[in-house]
Design a protein around this motif. Structure first.
Motif, PDB file in Angstrom:
ATOM      1  N   TYR A 131       4.903  -2.434   8.536  1.00 13.86           N
ATOM      2  CA  TYR A 131       3.648  -3.021   8.022  1.00 13.86           C
ATOM      3  C   TYR A 131       2.446  -2.541   8.846  1.00 13.86           C
ATOM      4  N   ASN A 132       2.633  -2.487  10.162  1.00 14.62           N
ATOM      5  CA  ASN A 132       1.532  -2.082  11.040  1.00 14.62           C
ATOM      6  C   ASN A 132       1.364  -0.574  11.163  1.00 14.62           C
ATOM      7  N   GLY A 133       2.210   0.161  10.481  1.00 14.42           N
ATOM      8  CA  GLY A 133       2.107   1.617  10.518  1.00 14.42           C
ATOM      9  C   GLY A 133       2.644   2.239  11.798  1.00 14.42           C
ATOM     10  N   ARG A 188      10.189  -0.134   1.920  1.00 11.11           N
ATOM     11  CA  ARG A 188       9.904   0.885   0.895  1.00 11.11           C
ATOM     12  C   ARG A 188       8.742   0.445   0.005  1.00 11.11           C
ATOM     13  N   PHE A 189       8.685  -0.848  -0.343  1.00 13.22           N
ATOM     14  CA  PHE A 189       7.578  -1.347  -1.176  1.00 13.22           C
ATOM     15  C   PHE A 189       6.245  -1.210  -0.427  1.00 13.22           C
ATOM     16  N   ILE A 190       6.278  -1.476   0.882  1.00  9.24           N
ATOM     17  CA  ILE A 190       5.051  -1.337   1.678  1.00  9.24           C
ATOM     18  C   ILE A 190       4.588   0.117   1.665  1.00  9.24           C
ATOM     19  N   LYS A 196     -13.831   1.927  -1.923  1.00 19.24           N
ATOM     20  CA  LYS A 196     -12.893   1.889  -0.791  1.00 19.24           C
ATOM     21  C   LYS A 196     -12.563   0.472  -0.361  1.00 19.24           C
ATOM     22  N   LYS A 197     -13.618  -0.334  -0.254  1.00 19.49           N
ATOM     23  CA  LYS A 197     -13.443  -1.686   0.271  1.00 19.49           C
ATOM     24  C   LYS A 197     -12.490  -2.504  -0.608  1.00 19.49           C
ATOM     25  N   VAL A 198     -12.768  -2.438  -1.918  1.00 19.84           N
ATOM     26  CA  VAL A 198     -11.948  -3.218  -2.865  1.00 19.84           C
ATOM     27  C   VAL A 198     -10.491  -2.749  -2.818  1.00 19.84           C
ATOM     28  N   ILE A 199     -10.312  -1.419  -2.820  1.00 20.19           N
ATOM     29  CA  ILE A 199      -8.945  -0.872  -2.811  1.00 20.19           C
ATOM     30  C   ILE A 199      -8.214  -1.283  -1.532  1.00 20.19           C
ATOM     31  N   ASN A 200      -8.902  -1.095  -0.400  1.00 15.90           N
ATOM     32  CA  ASN A 200      -8.265  -1.461   0.885  1.00 15.90           C
ATOM     33  C   ASN A 200      -7.848  -2.923   0.916  1.00 15.90           C
ATOM     34  N   GLU A 201      -8.740  -3.782   0.448  1.00 16.25           N
ATOM     35  CA  GLU A 201      -8.458  -5.225   0.438  1.00 16.25           C
ATOM     36  C   GLU A 201      -7.243  -5.536  -0.446  1.00 16.25           C
ATOM     37  N   LYS A 202      -7.259  -4.927  -1.627  1.00 16.76           N
ATOM     38  CA  LYS A 202      -6.209  -5.197  -2.623  1.00 16.76           C
ATOM     39  C   LYS A 202      -4.839  -4.786  -2.073  1.00 16.76           C
ATOM     40  N   ILE A 203      -4.797  -3.587  -1.505  1.00 17.72           N
ATOM     41  CA  ILE A 203      -3.513  -3.083  -1.006  1.00 17.72           C
ATOM     42  C   ILE A 203      -3.070  -3.875   0.225  1.00 17.72           C
ATOM     43  N   LYS A 204      -4.042  -4.241   1.037  1.00 16.09           N
ATOM     44  CA  LYS A 204      -3.708  -5.022   2.233  1.00 16.09           C
ATOM     45  C   LYS A 204      -3.053  -6.348   1.833  1.00 16.09           C
ATOM     46  N   LYS A 205      -3.642  -6.971   0.815  1.00 20.35           N
ATOM     47  CA  LYS A 205      -3.095  -8.247   0.323  1.00 20.35           C
ATOM     48  C   LYS A 205      -1.659  -8.061  -0.160  1.00 20.35           C
ATOM     49  N   LYS A 206      -1.459  -6.988  -0.910  1.00 17.96           N
ATOM     50  CA  LYS A 206      -0.142  -6.718  -1.480  1.00 17.96           C
ATOM     51  C   LYS A 206       0.886  -6.519  -0.354  1.00 17.96           C
ATOM     52  N   LYS A 207       0.477  -5.706   0.647  1.00 19.14           N
ATOM     53  CA  LYS A 207       1.383  -5.436   1.771  1.00 19.14           C
ATOM     54  C   LYS A 207       1.723  -6.726   2.511  1.00 19.14           C
TER      55      LYS A 207
END
Lengths: 524, 75
Positions: A160-162, A62-64, A82-93
């Motif tokens: 995680y992998n969608g 659910r958090f992912i 986009k790049k920064v957001i994608n990176e940030k969320i990827k790290k969190k996931k």
């Protein structure tokens, strides 16, 4: 607990099925309660660990999902980078995934491997004269931990992998990880295999009920006529291999492989059959493995759910990791299509078989079992083109039936040795047995008669194995006897049922002199 | 699509890629061939195939592999 025990077959399963069917709606709630009660009683009260696993994967998923939603929201903003957001969320996931994996694997390590690691570290400390020893802690692992943990990992990694949507319903995730026929010995199901069926709470259908019980009966046949009857022979050869001739030891390896196959596939018959009663398609764990061409194929037909788990979550992620992919590309240009990917493939294969050995148990025989299979499969991959060239030169048709049978026999011989290592008590015993097979050439019929089995036992075992072989051969030719039988007229079916039940009663192994075998895979 | 069939025929010539729909389930392509195939596709079509996409459903026929490539190109 064993799924072959009367308490399961004649009390737990029918009572749960009956109440399940009597409840007018929301049957899934009852099913979950039944799962937990069965686990609580049979799993000696260690329900808490299963529940912790369920909670951890449910909330992590659910958090992912929440992180993904947040990403979508942020990307919609006008000045979004986009790049920064994608990176940030990827790290969190990734952080959520890693924590969840660590949490679940930690239980597995503590319950299954702590003492094995402590023993080895203590040995090392001794070698270096360090005056400290880790204490041994004797913990009893929660029932089915090796199976449900892998299912839990597959769910969270897929989310995680969608590949799988993070499930909203806590009940659905819980049902997926705790279904009572599956909890003890797998198969290691994936979320998309069983979750929808389990959650649907549909009423039991007549045809499913018949198919299910027929399948269970077939499993019971394997257990009572083959497994329990052959068990004394296997025990006496493996426990005293030093006093037997090579051929007898080899027969012990064959007998053990037959017993293991009948026990595990028979259990799967009961498991799949139990699922079928509730209309749940539990994936098959065996596909006539002894018809395989080589050891590699064998492992795609034996304990299928474990093999595909390792392939999806270990083999491909390693062999297609960036550095190994680069290596494959480089080597392909130099060595060609076959040998190019061999190094990357073999590195991943080694990790798979190391973990496969370890998964079966914390012991050196299991690690040797893994190493043996790695050598067999990697060796087969290496020699593959050589055999193709050789058969071409000799004008042998590789699709010829005689050639195919010889291939299956050769493959089976390799498998017998592998399973012998698997069953041996220590590595020394495994090597001793191996040496015995190839050095003590002679055979004495009297050796077979002193193992607690008489001619009657041998006849029953051989005829039963032939029976299973014929059913498997038909299945290989896409003829499903179970399905065909379920479509027969009622009176014909009942004549066959009675005959079958009578056969199990008369020829099954009961009473003094027999050792009903405890479930082998439940210990892993 | 033609280029893909060319790659497949180069890796494993004994298969009819126009009709075969069980390349993985029928064991026509083993895991080593998949490793070669993935790196070749990535080189040729300038896409990256994530490991999660390596499932029988995406690789069981030339058509399915082509559909995967098209989808990855769009992403």
């Amino acid at each position: 607990m064993s799924y072959f025990k009367s308490i399961y077959l004649f009390v737990i399963l029918p009572i749960i099925a009956l109440i399940y069917n009597l409840i007018p709606k929301k049957r899934q709630w009852f099913l979950l309660l039944a799962n937990f009660v069965v686990f609580y009683i049979m799993g000696k009260f260690r329900l808490i660990f299963l529940v912790l696993s369920i909670i951890s994967v449910y909330f992590s998923a659910r958090f992912i999902k929440k992180a993904e939603d947040k990403k979508e929201e942020l990307l919609k903003k006008k000045d979004a980078d986009k790049k920064v957001i994608n990176e940030k969320i990827k790290k969190k996931k990734k952080l959520i995934l890693v924590l969840c994996l660590l949490f679940n694997v930690a239980f597995l390590v503590v319950f299954k491997y702590l003492n094995f690691f402590s023993t080895n570290i203590n040995l090392l400390l001794n070698v270096f004269n360090v005056n400290y020893q880790f204490k041994m802690i004797h913990l009893i692992a929660p029932m089915g931990i090796s199976f449900y943990t892998l299912s839990a990992i597959s769910y969270i990694v897929d989310v995680y992998n969608g590949k799988v949507e993070a499930e909203k319903s806590f009940i659905k995730v819980s049902l997926f990880l705790s279904f009572f026929p599956q909890i003890m010995e797998g198969p290691i199901a994936r979320f998309k295999d069983t979750a929808d069926d389990l959650y649907s709470g549909k009423k039991i259908e007549h045809n499913n009920f018949i198919l299910g019980y027929q399948r269970i009966m077939y499993g019971f046949f394997k257990k009572k006529l083959i497994v329990d009857r052959i068990n004394p022979l296997v025990s006496s050869i493996f426990n005293n291999y030093a006093s037997y001739n090579g051929l007898t030891i080899f027969m012990g390896a064959i007998a053990y492989t037959v017993m293991l196959y009948m026990e595990f596939s028979g259990t799967m018959d009961v498991v799949v059959g139990s699922g079928q009663i509730f209309g749940i398609n539990i994936p098959e764990n065996f596909r006539q493995p002894f018809f395989s061409k080589n050891v590699s194929e064998f492992w795609t037909r034996w304990h299928i759910s474990l093999g595909t788990w390792f392939k999806d979550y270990i083999y491909y992620p390693i062999s297609l990791s960036k550095p190994l992919k680069k290596l494959t590309v480089k080597l392909r240009h130099k060595l060609g299509n076959h040998y190019g990917p061999l190094i990357s493939g073999s590195i991943a294969l080694f990790v798979v078989w190391f973990l496969n050995g370890l998964w079966h148990g914390a012991g050196y025989t299991f690690l040797l079992f893994g190493l043996y299979h790695f050598i067999m499969i990697a060796g087969g991959n290496f020699m593959g083109p050589v055999f193709v060239k050789l058969t071409d030169k000799l004008h042998i048709n590789r699709e010829n039936i005689v050639y195919r049978v010889l291939q299956s026999i050769k493959m089976s011989l390799f498998v017998f040795i592998g399973e012998m290592i698997f069953r041996a008590d220590t590595v020394k015993d495994a090597l001793g047995m191996f040496k015995g097979i190839f050095t003590r050439f002679s055979f004495n019929f009297s050796e077979l008669s002193i193992m607690g089995l008489d001619i009657y036992d041998y006849v029953v075992i051989v005829l039963s194995v032939i029976f299973v072989f014929v059913i498997s051969l038909l299945k290989e030719k896409n003829i499903d006897v179970n399905d065909k039988l379920s479509k027969k007229k009622l009176w014909i079916r009942w004549i066959i049922y009675y005959a079958f039940i009578l056969m199990i009663c008369i020829f099954g192994a009961y009473g003094p002199g027999y050792e009903p075998l405890d479930p082998i895979y439940a210990d892993f | 699509m033609e280029k893909l069939i060319e790659i497949l025929e180069d890796l494993q010539p004994e298969v009819d890629y126009e009709t075969n729909e069980e390349l993985i389930d029928g064991r026509y392509l083993d895991s080593l061939t998949i490793l070669s195939l993935v790196s070749e596709i990535e080189d040729e079509f300038d896409v990256e195939i994530p490991t999660v996409e390596i499932i029988p459903d995406n690789f069981n026929s030339a058509k399915k592999i082509w559909a995967l490539i098209e989808r990855l190109k769009e992403e």
